[in-house]
Design a protein around this motif. Structure first.
Motif, PDB file in Angstrom:
ATOM      1  N   THR A  45     -98.430  -2.874 -17.093  1.00 18.18           N
ATOM      2  CA  THR A  45     -98.403  -4.242 -16.573  1.00 18.18           C
ATOM      3  C   THR A  45     -99.375  -5.121 -17.339  1.00 18.18           C
ATOM      4  O   THR A  45     -98.619  -6.401 -17.833  1.00 18.18           O
ATOM      5  CB  THR A  45     -99.449  -4.252 -14.848  1.00 18.18           C
ATOM      6  N   GLN A  90     -95.509  -7.179  -9.488  1.00 18.54           N
ATOM      7  CA  GLN A  90     -95.741  -5.853  -8.803  1.00 18.54           C
ATOM      8  C   GLN A  90     -96.066  -6.103  -7.057  1.00 18.54           C
ATOM      9  O   GLN A  90     -95.315  -5.448  -6.395  1.00 18.54           O
ATOM     10  CB  GLN A  90     -97.097  -5.061  -9.376  1.00 18.54           C
ATOM     11  N   ASP A 166     -91.929  -6.172 -12.775  1.00 15.64           N
ATOM     12  CA  ASP A 166     -93.106  -5.153 -12.671  1.00 15.64           C
ATOM     13  C   ASP A 166     -92.686  -4.457 -11.572  1.00 15.64           C
ATOM     14  O   ASP A 166     -93.036  -4.876 -10.407  1.00 15.64           O
ATOM     15  CB  ASP A 166     -94.283  -5.690 -12.632  1.00 15.64           C
TER      16      ASP A 166
END
Ligand SMILES: Nc1ncnc2c1ncn2[C@@H]1O[C@H](COP(=O)(O)OP(=O)(O)OP(=O)(O)O)[C@@H](O)[C@H]1O
Ligand SMILES: [Mg+2]
Lengths: 231, 455
Positions: A45, A90, A166
């Protein structure tokens, strides 16, 4: 084109220094599809955030489309972020108070597009992810897969040159994951550079190039090696 | 701009409980501040605010050496003969002034000849012509009496009296009756801007003059002296007579009842005041040889401004409340900062997302400033409404305290907000709220783009 020379990122807290990235060298060409794999906490990340101009770095040089990023002011960086980069987080990071239409509109407002253009872009991108009829729904009224697709629609509406994802399929079942993957690949085929973090080797296989991050160190790997490294 | 407002409006609606708390907290502070500052500002307001330094109350202190004036509003008016002496000096050109006016406070029952209206108990003034130009009061109908009419049976009515007696119609040429004498109305003026009865330095805010008669007529017809009329100790016993009927005795008595106003030119005020002071000093020194003016302060020359400042000094409790209101407003601002910080803490993720999606720092500041302005506008609007209520309550209290002797309309003036003041106050409040909100806003704009988005 995107080029990193010897990029390092250190997180300092009171107790520890985490070398989230160290000495990253990388060149990514226009239109590539790159899959980034690596164990949890390895720095994926962080790498994506730096690539997407969301985070600064301590050392090294990052050149995005010929511009040395570390030399740029906030205003300039924000504009680059807004115009060139589409980010799929994410978590989905949708705004729960706003309906899908308004969610997708946010970055387009920042860009200063007219209401008319915005409407057109929002409708197009919702159509593309198959949620054309849901513009007035709120994120909480959607399934996880649908929310992920809204996040993709938001990233795409700005017509970015780089799409950074992500773990776009991390929260989805295999079926859903395939569908979303297909969508991303289609976008890549149309010319958008795609950099995707994933745990899923099968999905990583579909990329042109595979990059692995281990303890903040980045290396290219052959696709055949992927299976061995499965976590 | 539209988009900014759109985003600010979205931000305003987020965390609506905190927003409501912030607005409510500001409303309380603004209500109290506007209520108290209106009262203070109105009480400091003069209809002749542009002439505060030009108009001077002139007094020759004929009183005993032991006389204690107590405060400026108890300055003795002039005796008849001192007023005569000053008039003479002015007419002979010994004194250079823009204007000089004499008047005394009187009272009578005003009636109409045809009995078409109920008689009106009118507190009034006996004045000379110069009085009207000094007061600068607009004539609604007619005009001042002519120079030749200084003792004629004529009268100028205030709008209130005219409304009562003639139903607001043009009454010029009509007759009114005072003590069985008929007087012709020559003019009607509107005194409604004169919240204070400054002319006899009582500065009463309960009532003002309802009518004006020529000074010569008043003395000839013995209209009573009802204002502040101090007499030397030796005259005390005759005072009631001087007030009611004994005008000839009063003309030579050591009793003061004539209020004298001198107007100086704005450009030559110093010379003219110096000139007048010199005359006052010389006159009192000359008279001193005859045993008069034994007081250590033989004369007073006091500007309208000084007299206004004197009433301001009397408003102790109002000022205490005003300071209290400022303090409360400051607390309100501190609360606002706290609530903004709390709100932004809850929204850090959103700001971080905005930044990630391409909003620069300045843009975040703009959104939040606008959002704060929305809150401030709402709070100020509600605060103005609250202040109207507050002022109404204060007005009722004031009326109650006066046992209803005042003219309600007159008193209400003191408890009403004028638009200009409201705008000025609103502007100042906007500014302070903005300044207070700056810290939380700048703090929010420093949230890094990705800092809140992991996981
Ligand atoms: N803000 C921060 N402060 C301190 N340390 C941090 C911060 N953000 C990340 N780290 C640390 O940096 C390292 C890399 O984190 P990163 O989020 O990039 O990992 P990741 O590869 O994306 O992991 P995952 O697969 O679990 O998402 C981790 O050790 C993490 O604890
Ligand atoms: Mg991660």
């Amino acid at each position: 084109m995107l080029k990193m020379n010897n990029i390092s990122k250190i997180y300092r807290t009171d107790l520890v220094e985490t070398h989230a990235l160290s000495g990253v060298n990388l060149t990514i060409e226009e239109g590539e599809f790159i899959a980034v794999t690596g164990p949890s906490g390895s720095g994926k990340t962080t790498f994506l955030n730096i690539t997407g101009l969301l985070e600064t770095f301590e050392e090294g040089q990052y050149i995005l489309d010929g511009e040395d990023v570390s030399q740029l002011q906030d205003k300039h960086l924000s504009r680059l972020r807004n115009e060139k980069i589409g980010f799929i987080f994410q978590g989905f990071n949708l705004i729960s108070d706003l309906n899908l239409y308004d969610n997708i509109e946010v970055p387009l407002i920042f860009r200063g597009l007219s209401k008319q253009t915005r409407k057109q872009r929002i409708e197009e991108s919702l159509e593309l992810v198959g949620l054309g009829s849901r513009a007035q729904h709120y994120p909480a009224q959607l399934s996880g897969g649908q929310q992920q697709r809204v996040a993709i629609a938001r990233a795409l509406a700005g017509k970015p040159r780089f799409l950074l994802a992500d773990e776009p399929t991390g929260n989805l079942d295999t079926m859903m994951a395939r569908q979303v993957m297909e969508l991303l690949q289609e976008i890549n085929r149309q010319g958008t550079t795609l950099i995707m973090v994933t745990h899923d080797n099968e999905l990583a296989q579909r990329a042109h190039r595979n990059i692995q991050i281990l303890d903040g160190q980045l290396s290219d790997i052959a696709k055949s090696q992927l299976t061995d490294l499965a976590v | 701009m539209n988009d900014l407002i759109h985003l600010a409006w979205q931000g305003f609606k987020q965390k609506s409980k905190l927003t409501t708390l912030m607005v409510a907290n500001l409303v309380i502070g603004i209500t109290l501040l506007l209520t108290m500052s209106t009262i203070i500002s109105q009480s400091g307001h003069s209809a002749l605010s542009h002439k505060l330094e030009q108009l001077h109350h002139v007094s020759l202190n004929f009183m005993d050496a032991e006389f204690d004036r107590r405060h400026a509003l108890r300055t003795p008016p002039m005796t008849y003969r001192d007023a005569q002496a000053l008039t003479l000096a002015y007419k002979q050109g010994d004194i250079d002034l823009e204007g000089l006016s004499f008047s005394y406070t009187t009272s009578f029952v005003l009636d109409v000849a045809d009995k078409s209206a109920r008689p009106l108990d009118a507190t009034s003034s006996a004045v000379d012509r110069a009085f009207f130009s000094m007061m600068q009061t607009p004539f609604i109908y007619g005009n001042v009496w002519d120079e030749s009419m200084h003792d004629a049976a004529v009268i100028v009515l205030d709008k209130k009296a005219n409304d009562h007696l003639f139903a607001g119609q043009n009454s010029v040429g009509n007759l009114v009756v005072i003590n069985n004498q008929q007087l012709a109305v020559v003019g009607v003026i509107d005194l409604s801007n004169h919240t204070y009865r400054f002319q006899n330095i009582s500065f009463s805010n309960r009532e003002n003059d309802l009518a004006f008669v020529p000074l010569g007529y008043a003395t000839n017809h013995n209209l009573p002296r009802v204002g502040y009329m101090p007499c030397m100790t030796k005259e005390e016993s005759s005072r009631t007579g001087y007030r009611q009927y004994n005008m000839s005795g009063l003309k030579t008595a050591e009793c003061g009842f004539i209020h004298t106003w001198a107007e100086v030119s704005p450009t030559q005020s110093e010379e003219q005041l110096g000139n007048l002071t010199l005359w006052l000093r010389n006159y009192t020194q000359q008279q001193n040889d005859q045993g008069r003016f034994t007081h250590t302060e033989p004369y007073y020359l006091q500007s309208l401004k000084l007299l206004h400042d004197t009433i301001y000094d009397f408003m102790d409790w109002e000022r205490v409340y005003l300071n209290f209101a400022y303090l409360l407003f400051a607390i309100t601002l501190v609360n606002t900062v706290g609530i903004l910080l709390a709100k932004n803490q809850h929204r850090a993720k959103l700001v971080s997302l905005y930044r990630a999606l391409g909003a620069n720092r300045a843009y975040i500041i703009k959104i939040q400033v606008l959002e704060l302005l929305i809150s401030a506008t709402l709070a100020i609007l509600l605060g103005v409404v609250g202040a109207q209520l507050g002022l109404y309550v204060m007005y009722l209290l004031a009326l109650y305290q006066m046992d209803y002797v005042g003219v309600a309309e007159q008193v209400q003036k003191l408890y009403s907000m004028d638009l200009f003041f409201a705008l000025k106050a609103a502007g100042a409040i906007y500014l302070t709220i903005l300044v207070a909100g700056l810290f939380p806003i700048i703090k929010a704009s420093r949230i890094a783009p990705a800092s809140q988005l992991r996981g």
